[in-house]
Design an enzyme around this catalytic site. Sequence first.
Site: not given
Length: 221
Positions: A65, A67, A78, A187
């Site tokens: 998703d 931020y 990211f 992750h």
Amino acid sequence: MEVAINPSWKAFLLDIFNRDYFQALRRFVKDEYKQHTCYPNGSEIFAAFDLCPFEQTRVVILGQDPYHGPEQAHGLCFSVREGTPKPPSLQNIFTELEKSLSIEVPSSGDLTRWAQQGVLLLNATLTVRAAAAGSHQNKGWEIFTDEVIRLISDKKKNVVFMLWGSYAKKKGAHIDRSKHLVLTCGHPSPLSANRGYWFGNKHFALANDYLEKNGLQKIKW
């Protein structure tokens, strides 16, 4: 809503944009942006595709998703806007780079420089409502990004796919591993990284070794 997208992608994606599911997704996103604060800015929804032309794509990093806080998302997974504090996952990405390639942690969390070198920084869902993580999931974005991954797998060769965490690994199930390099690990979020599933993966070094071996330019991480 005016969005920017590189012409090299439009040639491949035009058919997808005309499909019924995508038209429904477009209406949903348009209504959400009218009624709520959403991220990223409308013009940046396809920034990953605008900054990284199809023919130059050599690496794909898959996020989930955008931020959902102010001044963070700008269309690259990211990555955060210049001047925005680096979220924990991004900080861990930079820490791994520092450990594996001795690259000093940059002051900025803006990864535009990666995108411009051929790194497609693709979120599975391209939009989100402010302060509501996952609010735009299961509306059609995941179908779209699955098709993008399949398109890259089918139409290109010697692409490095970095799949971090169980969600990303599932998204990469249909990548043709006979002609691409697929790197998987946990992750970079603190929960996963602190349990030993992130640090030491050496993905950035492995990616450059593979690109160089196949006559492609390495990424200046």
